[in-house]
Design an enzyme around this catalytic site. Structure first.
Site, PDB file in Angstrom:
ATOM      1  N   ASN A  14      28.397   0.949   9.038  1.00  0.00           N
ATOM      2  CA  ASN A  14      27.333   0.405   8.192  1.00  0.00           C
ATOM      3  C   ASN A  14      27.746  -1.017   7.852  1.00  0.00           C
ATOM      4  O   ASN A  14      28.604  -1.232   6.997  1.00  0.00           O
ATOM      5  CB  ASN A  14      27.187   1.261   6.926  1.00  0.00           C
ATOM      6  CG  ASN A  14      26.192   0.664   5.946  1.00  0.00           C
ATOM      7  OD1 ASN A  14      25.431  -0.240   6.296  1.00  0.00           O
ATOM      8  ND2 ASN A  14      26.199   1.164   4.723  1.00  0.00           N
ATOM      9  N   LYS A  16      26.073  -3.229   6.399  1.00  0.00           N
ATOM     10  CA  LYS A  16      25.433  -3.723   5.164  1.00  0.00           C
ATOM     11  C   LYS A  16      24.886  -5.138   5.399  1.00  0.00           C
ATOM     12  O   LYS A  16      24.474  -5.455   6.510  1.00  0.00           O
ATOM     13  CB  LYS A  16      26.425  -3.674   3.992  1.00  0.00           C
ATOM     14  CG  LYS A  16      27.127  -2.325   3.899  1.00  0.00           C
ATOM     15  CD  LYS A  16      27.842  -2.124   2.602  1.00  0.00           C
ATOM     16  CE  LYS A  16      28.626  -0.818   2.674  1.00  0.00           C
ATOM     17  NZ  LYS A  16      29.205  -0.441   1.409  1.00  0.00           N
ATOM     18  N   HIS A 101      21.271   5.509   1.079  1.00  0.00           N
ATOM     19  CA  HIS A 101      22.595   4.969   0.734  1.00  0.00           C
ATOM     20  C   HIS A 101      22.650   4.705  -0.773  1.00  0.00           C
ATOM     21  O   HIS A 101      21.658   4.283  -1.377  1.00  0.00           O
ATOM     22  CB  HIS A 101      22.864   3.676   1.517  1.00  0.00           C
ATOM     23  CG  HIS A 101      24.297   3.258   1.437  1.00  0.00           C
ATOM     24  ND1 HIS A 101      24.801   2.613   0.332  1.00  0.00           N
ATOM     25  CD2 HIS A 101      25.331   3.440   2.282  1.00  0.00           C
ATOM     26  CE1 HIS A 101      26.101   2.405   0.519  1.00  0.00           C
ATOM     27  NE2 HIS A 101      26.446   2.890   1.699  1.00  0.00           N
ATOM     28  N   GLU A 103      23.804   2.382  -2.451  1.00  0.00           N
ATOM     29  CA  GLU A 103      23.440   1.013  -2.862  1.00  0.00           C
ATOM     30  C   GLU A 103      21.924   0.868  -2.945  1.00  0.00           C
ATOM     31  O   GLU A 103      21.403   0.173  -3.820  1.00  0.00           O
ATOM     32  CB  GLU A 103      24.052  -0.002  -1.875  1.00  0.00           C
ATOM     33  CG  GLU A 103      25.563  -0.087  -2.065  1.00  0.00           C
ATOM     34  CD  GLU A 103      26.357  -0.486  -0.838  1.00  0.00           C
ATOM     35  OE1 GLU A 103      25.767  -0.991   0.142  1.00  0.00           O
ATOM     36  OE2 GLU A 103      27.593  -0.281  -0.850  1.00  0.00           O
ATOM     37  N   GLU A 173      28.923  10.731   0.675  1.00  0.00           N
ATOM     38  CA  GLU A 173      29.637   9.520   0.281  1.00  0.00           C
ATOM     39  C   GLU A 173      29.821   9.508  -1.232  1.00  0.00           C
ATOM     40  O   GLU A 173      28.885   9.160  -1.972  1.00  0.00           O
ATOM     41  CB  GLU A 173      28.831   8.286   0.683  1.00  0.00           C
ATOM     42  CG  GLU A 173      28.574   8.181   2.169  1.00  0.00           C
ATOM     43  CD  GLU A 173      28.339   6.728   2.571  1.00  0.00           C
ATOM     44  OE1 GLU A 173      29.158   6.217   3.349  1.00  0.00           O
ATOM     45  OE2 GLU A 173      27.387   6.109   2.087  1.00  0.00           O
ATOM     46  N   GLY A 179      33.737   1.243  -0.898  1.00  0.00           N
ATOM     47  CA  GLY A 179      34.165  -0.143  -1.056  1.00  0.00           C
ATOM     48  C   GLY A 179      35.212  -0.345  -2.141  1.00  0.00           C
ATOM     49  O   GLY A 179      35.487  -1.475  -2.544  1.00  0.00           O
ATOM     50  N   SER A 219      35.598   4.298   1.862  1.00  0.00           N
ATOM     51  CA  SER A 219      36.917   3.724   2.141  1.00  0.00           C
ATOM     52  C   SER A 219      37.658   4.459   3.254  1.00  0.00           C
ATOM     53  O   SER A 219      38.881   4.592   3.205  1.00  0.00           O
ATOM     54  CB  SER A 219      37.757   3.643   0.864  1.00  0.00           C
ATOM     55  OG  SER A 219      37.118   2.797  -0.084  1.00  0.00           O
TER      56      SER A 219
HETATM   57  C1  PEP Z   1      29.422   2.816   2.962  1.00  0.00           C
HETATM   58  O1  PEP Z   1      28.939   1.931   2.292  1.00  0.00           O
HETATM   59  O2  PEP Z   1      28.684   3.609   3.577  1.00  0.00           O
HETATM   60  C2  PEP Z   1      30.877   2.926   2.996  1.00  0.00           C
HETATM   61  C3  PEP Z   1      31.394   4.078   3.310  1.00  0.00           C
HETATM   62  O3  PEP Z   1      31.593   1.798   2.670  1.00  0.00           O
HETATM   63  P1  PEP Z   1      33.195   1.622   2.698  1.00  0.00           P
HETATM   64  O4  PEP Z   1      33.680   2.255   3.988  1.00  0.00           O
HETATM   65  O5  PEP Z   1      33.410   0.152   2.676  1.00  0.00           O
HETATM   66  O6  PEP Z   1      33.720   2.325   1.514  1.00  0.00           O
END
Ligand code: PEP
Length: 256
Positions: A14, A16, A101, A103, A173, A179, A219
């Site tokens: 992703n 973003k 997601h 966000e 998630e 992040g 992460s």
């Molecule tokens: C995400 O935003 O889907 C995600 C998993 O981000 P990160 O791997 O940076 O934590």
């Protein structure tokens, strides 16, 4: 031991809101070369900004790397300035769309109802939704993660028929891990993935549940991917930060 069922292992990036078109093309073609030289043991998907989709689809082998949009409109077409419809996404050569997601839920007010519409439109246009669910830190601290993911599934995807649901990928998630550098432990991931699969079994039966791909996101990186993916109910990852460099993303893919 991994399941004998048909579900796919997937590592999906992703990106973003990162990468200009030129940078995105460079990353996608680099990945294409790397994966042509060393065949991955899982399906690989990259989730790019809308404006990259068509160019990347023509620049790489989409039978080796699937392409995902990161969102789609909750309306079919018409006077919705600035929106991008599921049929437009499909017409670029994309195969997947990331929906729900955290966000988008947090910053753009995407409710269960809006997401329900988006999922239906994605499926109608033969895009496979990667549907994200997960609890925030306070909910985890209050041990409410199970009820949160249950409500998210019931609110936006458990209206689907079993046939429709079988086209969906779920991404668990935990928002506190996105992040932040904090990762769910392997045990935490397995526990909630098994719970999610149990909810799907209650709703659609064991076979559908066993065939559903459930990704972990938060992460995930080359250092922890292998341990996370070794869990029987973790079928791969949705990868943010570590998908922005080909070597890191390959490191995660090599978790399989
Ligand atoms: C995400 O935003 O889907 C995600 C998993 O981000 P990160 O791997 O940076 O934590």
């Amino acid at each position: 031991m991994k399941s004998i069922f048909m579900r796919k292992n997937i590592v999906a990036g992703n990106w973003k809101m990162n990468k200009t078109l030129q940078e995105g093309l460079a990353l996608a073609t680099e990945l294409n070369t790397i994966l042509s030289n060393s065949k991955p043991n899982c399906e690989v998907v990259i989730g790019t900004p809308f404006i990259h989709l068509a160019s990347i689809a023509s620049a790489i082998d989409t039978s080796k790397i699937g392409i995902a949009a990161q969102n789609c409109a909750d309306k079919e077409s018409g006077a919705y300035t600035g929106e991008v419809s599921a049929s437009m996404i499909k017409s670029t050569g994309a195969e997947y769309v990331i929906l729900g997601h955290s966000e988008r839920r947090a910053y753009y007010g995407e409710t269960y109802e809006i997401l329900k519409e988006k999922v239906l439109l994605a499926l109608k246009n033969e895009l496979k939704p990667i549907f994200c669910i997960g609890e925030v830190k306070e909910e985890r601290e209050a041990n409410k993660q199970n009820e949160v993911v249950k409500a998210q599934l019931e609110g936006s995807v458990f209206n689907l028929s079993a046939e429709e649901f079988s086209k969906i990928v779920i991404a668990y998630e935990p928002v506190w891990a996105i992040g932040t550098g904090l990762t769910a432990t392997s045990e935490q991931a397995q526990e909630i993935h098994a719970y999610i699969r149990g909810l799907i079994a209650d709703k659609y039966g064991k076979e559908t549940a066993e065939n559903t791909t459930i990704l972990y996101g938060g992460s995930c990186n080359p250092g922890n991917a292998k341990e996370l993916f070794a869990n029987p109910d973790v079928d791969g990852g949705l990868i943010g930060g570590a998908s922005l460099k080909a070597a890191d993303f390959k490191g995660v893919i090599d978790g399989f």
